[in-house]
Design a protein around this motif. Sequence first.
Motif, PDB file in Angstrom:
ATOM      1  N   LEU A   1       5.427  -1.843 -21.497  1.00 22.49           N
ATOM      2  CA  LEU A   1       7.038  -1.836 -21.408  1.00 22.49           C
ATOM      3  C   LEU A   1       7.311  -1.696 -20.176  1.00 22.49           C
ATOM      4  O   LEU A   1       8.537  -2.016 -19.697  1.00 22.49           O
ATOM      5  CB  LEU A   1       7.640  -1.075 -22.362  1.00 22.49           C
ATOM      6  N   ALA A   2       6.527  -0.948 -19.199  1.00 23.08           N
ATOM      7  CA  ALA A   2       7.180  -0.776 -17.843  1.00 23.08           C
ATOM      8  C   ALA A   2       6.810  -2.047 -16.829  1.00 23.08           C
ATOM      9  O   ALA A   2       5.451  -2.203 -16.707  1.00 23.08           O
ATOM     10  CB  ALA A   2       6.399   0.576 -17.379  1.00 23.08           C
TER      11      ALA A   2
ATOM     12  N   PRO B   1       0.957  -1.370  -0.062  1.00 22.05           N
ATOM     13  CA  PRO B   1      -0.018  -0.028  -0.089  1.00 22.05           C
ATOM     14  C   PRO B   1       0.692   1.240  -0.060  1.00 22.05           C
ATOM     15  O   PRO B   1       0.418   2.081  -0.396  1.00 22.05           O
ATOM     16  CB  PRO B   1      -0.826  -0.072   1.362  1.00 22.05           C
ATOM     17  N   LEU B   2       1.899   1.234   0.882  1.00 19.71           N
ATOM     18  CA  LEU B   2       3.011   2.262   0.667  1.00 19.71           C
ATOM     19  C   LEU B   2       3.484   2.707  -0.696  1.00 19.71           C
ATOM     20  O   LEU B   2       3.478   3.671  -1.344  1.00 19.71           O
ATOM     21  CB  LEU B   2       4.235   2.254   1.602  1.00 19.71           C
ATOM     22  N   GLY B   3       4.040   1.609  -1.463  1.00 19.06           N
ATOM     23  CA  GLY B   3       4.434   1.800  -2.832  1.00 19.06           C
ATOM     24  C   GLY B   3       3.273   2.139  -3.626  1.00 19.06           C
ATOM     25  O   GLY B   3       3.522   3.236  -4.460  1.00 19.06           O
ATOM     26  N   PHE B   4       1.965   1.799  -3.573  1.00 16.20           N
ATOM     27  CA  PHE B   4       1.062   2.057  -4.416  1.00 16.20           C
ATOM     28  C   PHE B   4       0.667   3.746  -3.948  1.00 16.20           C
ATOM     29  O   PHE B   4       0.351   4.472  -5.079  1.00 16.20           O
ATOM     30  CB  PHE B   4      -0.520   1.291  -4.079  1.00 16.20           C
ATOM     31  N   GLY B   5       0.844   3.897  -2.699  1.00 16.11           N
ATOM     32  CA  GLY B   5       0.466   5.562  -2.367  1.00 16.11           C
ATOM     33  C   GLY B   5       1.607   6.323  -3.115  1.00 16.11           C
ATOM     34  O   GLY B   5       1.150   7.653  -3.459  1.00 16.11           O
ATOM     35  N   LEU B   6       2.670   5.660  -3.052  1.00 16.72           N
ATOM     36  CA  LEU B   6       3.834   6.735  -3.604  1.00 16.72           C
ATOM     37  C   LEU B   6       3.402   7.043  -5.140  1.00 16.72           C
ATOM     38  O   LEU B   6       3.635   8.205  -5.837  1.00 16.72           O
ATOM     39  CB  LEU B   6       4.955   6.290  -3.422  1.00 16.72           C
ATOM     40  N   LEU B   7       2.995   5.756  -5.727  1.00 15.77           N
ATOM     41  CA  LEU B   7       2.717   6.038  -7.239  1.00 15.77           C
ATOM     42  C   LEU B   7       1.473   6.837  -7.588  1.00 15.77           C
ATOM     43  O   LEU B   7       1.427   7.492  -8.390  1.00 15.77           O
ATOM     44  CB  LEU B   7       2.722   4.453  -7.877  1.00 15.77           C
TER      45      LEU B   7
ATOM     46  N   LEU C   1       3.598   7.031 -15.546  1.00 11.56           N
ATOM     47  CA  LEU C   1       2.434   7.881 -14.927  1.00 11.56           C
ATOM     48  C   LEU C   1       2.760   9.152 -14.566  1.00 11.56           C
ATOM     49  O   LEU C   1       2.073  10.206 -14.739  1.00 11.56           O
ATOM     50  CB  LEU C   1       2.420   7.112 -13.301  1.00 11.56           C
ATOM     51  N   ALA C   2       3.966   9.531 -14.260  1.00 15.87           N
ATOM     52  CA  ALA C   2       4.440  11.057 -14.329  1.00 15.87           C
ATOM     53  C   ALA C   2       4.290  11.643 -15.553  1.00 15.87           C
ATOM     54  O   ALA C   2       3.852  13.025 -15.673  1.00 15.87           O
ATOM     55  CB  ALA C   2       5.845  11.344 -13.990  1.00 15.87           C
ATOM     56  N   ALA C   3       4.526  11.041 -16.674  1.00 19.74           N
ATOM     57  CA  ALA C   3       4.413  11.776 -17.781  1.00 19.74           C
ATOM     58  C   ALA C   3       3.079  11.968 -18.360  1.00 19.74           C
ATOM     59  O   ALA C   3       2.554  13.027 -19.074  1.00 19.74           O
ATOM     60  CB  ALA C   3       5.283  10.783 -19.124  1.00 19.74           C
ATOM     61  N   ASP C   4       2.179  10.749 -18.152  1.00 20.54           N
ATOM     62  CA  ASP C   4       0.631  10.819 -18.358  1.00 20.54           C
ATOM     63  C   ASP C   4       0.180  12.072 -17.361  1.00 20.54           C
ATOM     64  O   ASP C   4      -0.677  12.913 -18.003  1.00 20.54           O
ATOM     65  CB  ASP C   4       0.197   9.644 -17.921  1.00 20.54           C
ATOM     66  N   ARG C   5       0.205  12.354 -16.245  1.00 22.83           N
ATOM     67  CA  ARG C   5      -0.128  13.309 -15.339  1.00 22.83           C
ATOM     68  C   ARG C   5       0.550  14.664 -16.021  1.00 22.83           C
ATOM     69  O   ARG C   5      -0.148  15.586 -15.510  1.00 22.83           O
ATOM     70  CB  ARG C   5       0.204  12.988 -13.912  1.00 22.83           C
ATOM     71  N   THR C   6       1.667  14.765 -16.332  1.00 20.03           N
ATOM     72  CA  THR C   6       2.185  16.047 -16.856  1.00 20.03           C
ATOM     73  C   THR C   6       1.206  16.518 -18.064  1.00 20.03           C
ATOM     74  O   THR C   6       0.813  17.531 -18.256  1.00 20.03           O
ATOM     75  CB  THR C   6       3.532  15.753 -17.522  1.00 20.03           C
TER      76      THR C   6
ATOM     77  N   ALA D   1       9.988   2.667 -13.711  1.00 12.37           N
ATOM     78  CA  ALA D   1       9.640   2.657 -14.792  1.00 12.37           C
ATOM     79  C   ALA D   1       8.036   3.087 -15.022  1.00 12.37           C
ATOM     80  O   ALA D   1       7.644   4.000 -15.904  1.00 12.37           O
ATOM     81  CB  ALA D   1       9.902   1.330 -15.713  1.00 12.37           C
ATOM     82  N   ILE D   2       7.080   2.330 -14.116  1.00 13.24           N
ATOM     83  CA  ILE D   2       5.705   2.863 -14.182  1.00 13.24           C
ATOM     84  C   ILE D   2       5.632   4.241 -13.434  1.00 13.24           C
ATOM     85  O   ILE D   2       4.780   4.904 -14.024  1.00 13.24           O
ATOM     86  CB  ILE D   2       5.120   1.582 -13.287  1.00 13.24           C
ATOM     87  N   GLY D   3       6.435   4.577 -12.539  1.00 14.08           N
ATOM     88  CA  GLY D   3       6.438   5.844 -11.997  1.00 14.08           C
ATOM     89  C   GLY D   3       6.751   6.913 -13.101  1.00 14.08           C
ATOM     90  O   GLY D   3       6.098   7.929 -13.266  1.00 14.08           O
TER      91      GLY D   3
END
Length: 439
Positions: free
Chosen positions: A114-115, A63-69, A125-130, A120-122
């Motif tokens: 690919l991630a 849950p902490l890892g998911f919360g960070l993502l 997701l960062a690019a998507d939210r950008t 890599a997933i982070g």
Amino acid sequence: MYVADSRSTPATAAARDLGPGRRSAVAPTVIALGTVSLVTDVSSEMVTAVLPLYLVAGLGLSPLGFGLLDGVYNGFSALVRLVGGHLADRGGRHKTVAALGYGLSALCKPLLLLAGSLPAIGAVLAADRTGKGLRTAPRDALISLASDEESRGRAFGVHRAMDTAGALIGPLVAFLILRQAADGYDAVFTVSFCVAAIGVLVLLLFVPSRPRPLTAPAPDGPPRASLKAALGLLRTPDVRRLALCAFLLGLATISDSFVFLLLQRRLGVSDQWFALLPIGTAASFLLLAVPLGRLADRVGRGRMFLGGHLALLLVYGALLSGWRSPALPFVVLALHGAFYAATDGVLMAAAAGRVPAELRSSGLALIQTGQALARFGCSIAFGAAWTAWGDRWATGAATALLAVCGAAAFALRPTGHDDSIPGPATAPPTATASEDTPV
């Protein structure tokens, strides 16, 4: 500071041309942008519906890892909103900046295939939210500039309803794909990219390139679009109070994904049915967005915004209780949708009337940035609390925090006759147009 007279905006001038009975008609620009959002939300919600399960069950994140993502998912959006708003205001390039944001988010969908690691997933997701951060303020500015002040809540309600229709369809499509495809997650991400590309095409073909100019500029010229000018809006009491209110309440708003994961744990929902949970929230949002938007135009947008967070407090209370009735998911998801219907578009409608048209994107982005940064912190804190002490303790802490922040926001409620924002009604100086006949 110059603020345009709402009676002399292009939207109201067009309303005069349409004649009696047509003044409250939703502008074609709002419908076109609603269509773009509908198609794009089908794409994004397909991914959002399966992402928590994909990350927690598929990749084994805590849950902490998911919360960070999840914090990254919202935090990067916040970091670029002011930039997107500033770029859109310079030269009135609202459509260009919005198209760039929609296109970037679309390109990120196939990259999820690919991630396979957390970094890599982070990054994806960062690019998507950008992309989301770039497009949100210009899109909302276009909606506000195409709508008159008296029906702006309705216009945002119509847009959010169309947007939510996509959110309703997206999880259902993801659910059907997971049931039929052998490589379910890969198929979801691929179809999501194709749908997102259609949304970009609709934007390019059917949304006007830029809003029409004001009918009456300020006597000393309109304010020059800049980040300094945008931040200077906080010197206006109304804008400052609205930004503070949105920030405080954002500090206690846990993400949708956590709400759905909590429901799954309470009810023992199987992984196969998990993707259907967002449909309940979307259905409630869809049904209530327009009625609550119109009601906000009448009773005050500040009151409606605060009332929406009362619905969220009830969501937390239901999740925290020991109630295990079959009605629990219906109650929680209905209240969750009501929360969004009463706050999302209503907040932007309240903000739009308090910033000049030349800084509309920047001003809306300023409010959105504070709210998104607060939710970024909430996601990380909630994930950490869940990991350390369990989901019930984390939910209880979020409930108490929302009650405290809600009380603080209530203390900032309107004291005058106009509570379209959560602060005292302060009438800024306005520029009077040469044609200022009321409509």
